[in-house]
Design a protein around this motif. Structure first.
Motif, short mmCIF file in Angstrom:
data_model
loop_
_atom_site.label_atom_id
_atom_site.label_comp_id
_atom_site.label_asym_id
_atom_site.label_seq_id
_atom_site.Cartn_x
_atom_site.Cartn_y
_atom_site.Cartn_z
N GLN A 1 0.94 -1.14 0.02
CA GLN A 1 0.09 0.08 -0.14
C GLN A 1 0.90 1.26 -0.06
OE1 GLN A 1 -2.84 0.11 3.03
NE2 GLN A 1 -3.04 2.25 3.18
N ARG A 2 1.91 1.22 0.73
CA ARG A 2 2.68 2.47 0.73
C ARG A 2 3.63 2.58 -0.67
NH1 ARG A 2 5.75 0.69 4.45
NH2 ARG A 2 7.72 0.22 3.07
N THR A 3 3.96 1.65 -1.00
CA THR A 3 4.42 1.57 -2.62
C THR A 3 3.65 2.27 -3.40
OG1 THR A 3 6.09 -0.16 -2.03
CG2 THR A 3 5.73 0.52 -4.18
N ARG B 1 -1.52 12.24 3.62
CA ARG B 1 -2.28 11.70 4.73
C ARG B 1 -2.38 10.17 4.96
NH1 ARG B 1 -7.39 15.78 4.84
NH2 ARG B 1 -6.46 17.80 5.28
N LEU B 2 -2.41 9.69 3.73
CA LEU B 2 -2.46 8.13 3.64
C LEU B 2 -1.04 7.58 3.95
CD1 LEU B 2 -4.44 7.43 0.33
CD2 LEU B 2 -5.32 7.21 2.69
N LEU B 3 0.19 8.34 3.68
CA LEU B 3 1.31 7.74 4.12
C LEU B 3 1.49 7.84 5.58
CD1 LEU B 3 3.80 9.05 1.28
CD2 LEU B 3 3.04 6.77 1.65
N VAL B 4 1.11 9.05 6.29
CA VAL B 4 0.90 9.36 7.58
C VAL B 4 0.33 7.95 8.39
CG1 VAL B 4 0.23 10.67 9.59
CG2 VAL B 4 1.46 11.69 7.29
N GLU C 1 3.07 5.76 -2.96
CA GLU C 1 4.13 6.78 -3.31
C GLU C 1 4.32 6.84 -4.97
OE1 GLU C 1 7.44 4.79 -1.53
OE2 GLU C 1 6.90 5.57 0.55
N ILE C 2 3.89 5.64 -5.68
CA ILE C 2 3.92 5.85 -7.24
C ILE C 2 3.01 6.65 -7.56
CG2 ILE C 2 3.51 4.47 -9.11
CD1 ILE C 2 4.59 1.99 -7.79
N ALA C 3 1.67 6.61 -7.00
CA ALA C 3 0.79 7.53 -7.47
C ALA C 3 1.12 8.83 -7.32
CB ALA C 3 -0.63 7.09 -6.62
N MET C 4 1.76 9.29 -6.21
CA MET C 4 2.24 10.90 -6.00
C MET C 4 3.40 11.17 -6.87
SD MET C 4 2.16 10.88 -1.68
CE MET C 4 2.89 12.32 -1.73
N ALA C 5 4.27 10.30 -7.32
CA ALA C 5 5.31 10.57 -8.15
C ALA C 5 4.75 10.79 -9.68
CB ALA C 5 6.21 9.41 -8.18
N ARG C 6 3.74 10.55 -9.94
CA ARG C 6 3.27 10.71 -11.28
C ARG C 6 3.24 12.32 -11.88
NH1 ARG C 6 -2.13 6.76 -11.83
NH2 ARG C 6 -0.83 4.71 -11.81
#
Length: 375
Positions: A176-178, A199-202, A181-186
């Motif tokens: 889930q964390r990966t 927020r989801l990463l926190v 992070e991939i979605a945020m890096a697009r």
């Protein structure tokens, strides 16, 4: 009074009562067997022969009836005195024998009590297994052993569940964390998506910390798999150095007074104990506060911090899982409520204890002690 003393007194009292009844019966039988004062001498015997004094004694004085009455009274009085002395002596003997019998009879119960006192979550393998004939005491011991079997099975099942659940949940959390992070890096990720991802990463980090805490708690509850000499002062020094940046961000001054301190234990668990104590002291503090870490004193490790007032009646609850006095600590991150419970579990696994005392003016003084030290 204890059951042993009451049983001894009961045996002695019953013996005393039986002896008193026996002596009273003997007294009345002797009294009946003695010739009455108004009766004449037995056939073929004169009054003078009946009251004849023993050789070397003074001759009887007075009439035959008076001397017979005096003789009867002296015999009964002598019987009462000697019987009373014998009864007193036998009462003491009866109490001693009653105490001995009580000790022998209650010894199996003492074995059950001693085993129950030794039992802990990591020593449920001990059993009484009382030998001897089948009676009420052996049945009590067998019932206690059966209860221990059920408790041990329940503890093992709980530990396996926590350990397996923690391991099984790590993989999907990492996945889930990966993905976040991939979605945020697009490139086409907007500000709303990035904010949601942060927020989801926190939340993911907090969930991972919870799983890691549960796994560590389950491991420490199982006890130590191996022991080795550990330099607690070196562990504390490394932890303090790694937490200086977090302390600076929280506006807290971090100081240490580390004297050589070697204990026997698990270095990984001891490091986690120091980390949790220092993190707790930083997070539950106020800006401009102070955290002091020391080793080699009266306790193996002491961590003191300033901060808000802590009620004395709330100190014991701090070491329970998921218990927090305040939901929003002043430090850089929120805890999950397992830090001090892990500290208590690790201390218990090492045969030691952790103590928390509220400081005057606010804050806490934490002390980790172990019953042995390798010097």
């Amino acid at each position: 009074m204890s059951v042993k003393l009451r049983l001894a007194l009961l045996c002695g009292g019953l013996f005393l009562l039986g002896g008193a009844i026996l002596l009273a019966t003997n007294y009345f039988l002797v009294r009946t067997a003695l010739p009455p004062t108004e009766a004449g001498p037995p056939p073929g015997q004169t009054d003078a022969e009946l009251i004849a004094p023993a050789p070397g004694s003074s001759p009887a004085v007075g009439s035959a009836g008076t001397d017979l009455s005096q003789y009867r009274q002296e015999v009964l009085q002598t019987l009462i005195v000697q019987s009373g002395v014998a009864l007193a002596v036998m009462a003491v003997v009866a109490l001693a024998l009653g105490w001995f019998a009580a000790v022998r009879m209650l010894r199996p119960v003492q074995e059950v009590v001693a085993t129950a006192r030794r039992l802990e979550a990591d020593s449920l393998h001990e059993r009484i297994r009382m030998p001897g004939p089948r009676d009420e005491l052996t049945e009590l011991a067998d019932t206690f052993d059966g209860m221990l079997d059920r408790l041990a099975a329940s503890f093992d099942s709980q530990r396996r569940f926590v350990a397996n659940a923690s391991h099984e949940l790590r993989t999907p959390l990492a996945t889930q964390r990966t993905m976040i992070e991939i979605a945020m890096a697009r490139r086409n990720a907007g500000a709303d998506l990035r904010d949601l991802g942060e927020r989801l990463l926190v939340m993911n980090v907090r969930t991972e910390a919870l799983i890691e805490g549960l796994l560590l708690l389950a491991r420490s509850d199982r006890g130590l798999e191996h022991e080795e000499p550990v330099r607690l002062d070196e562990i504390a020094c490394a932890v303090v150095d790694s937490r200086r940046q977090a302390a600076a961000q929280a506006g807290v001054r971090l100081e240490s007074r580390l004297l050589p301190q070697v204990v026997s234990g698990d270095p990984v668990l001891l490091e986690r104990l120091v980390v949790n104590l220092v993190d707790n002291a930083i997070n539950y503090n106020h800006e401009g506060g102070l955290v002091t870490v020391s080793t080699g004193g009266e306790a193996a490790l002491e961590v003191s911090n300033t901060g808000p007032e802590v009620p004395a009646d709330a100190v014991s609850g701090l070491f329970e899982p998921f218990r927090q006095l305040r939901k929003q600590p002043t430090g850089p991150g929120r805890g999950v409520g397992l830090g001090l419970s892990i500290v208590a579990s690790v201390a218990k696994a090492h045969g030691g204890s952790v103590r928390a005392v509220p400081r005057r003016g606010g804050g806490l003084e934490m002390a980790f002690s172990v019953p042995w030290r390798v010097l």
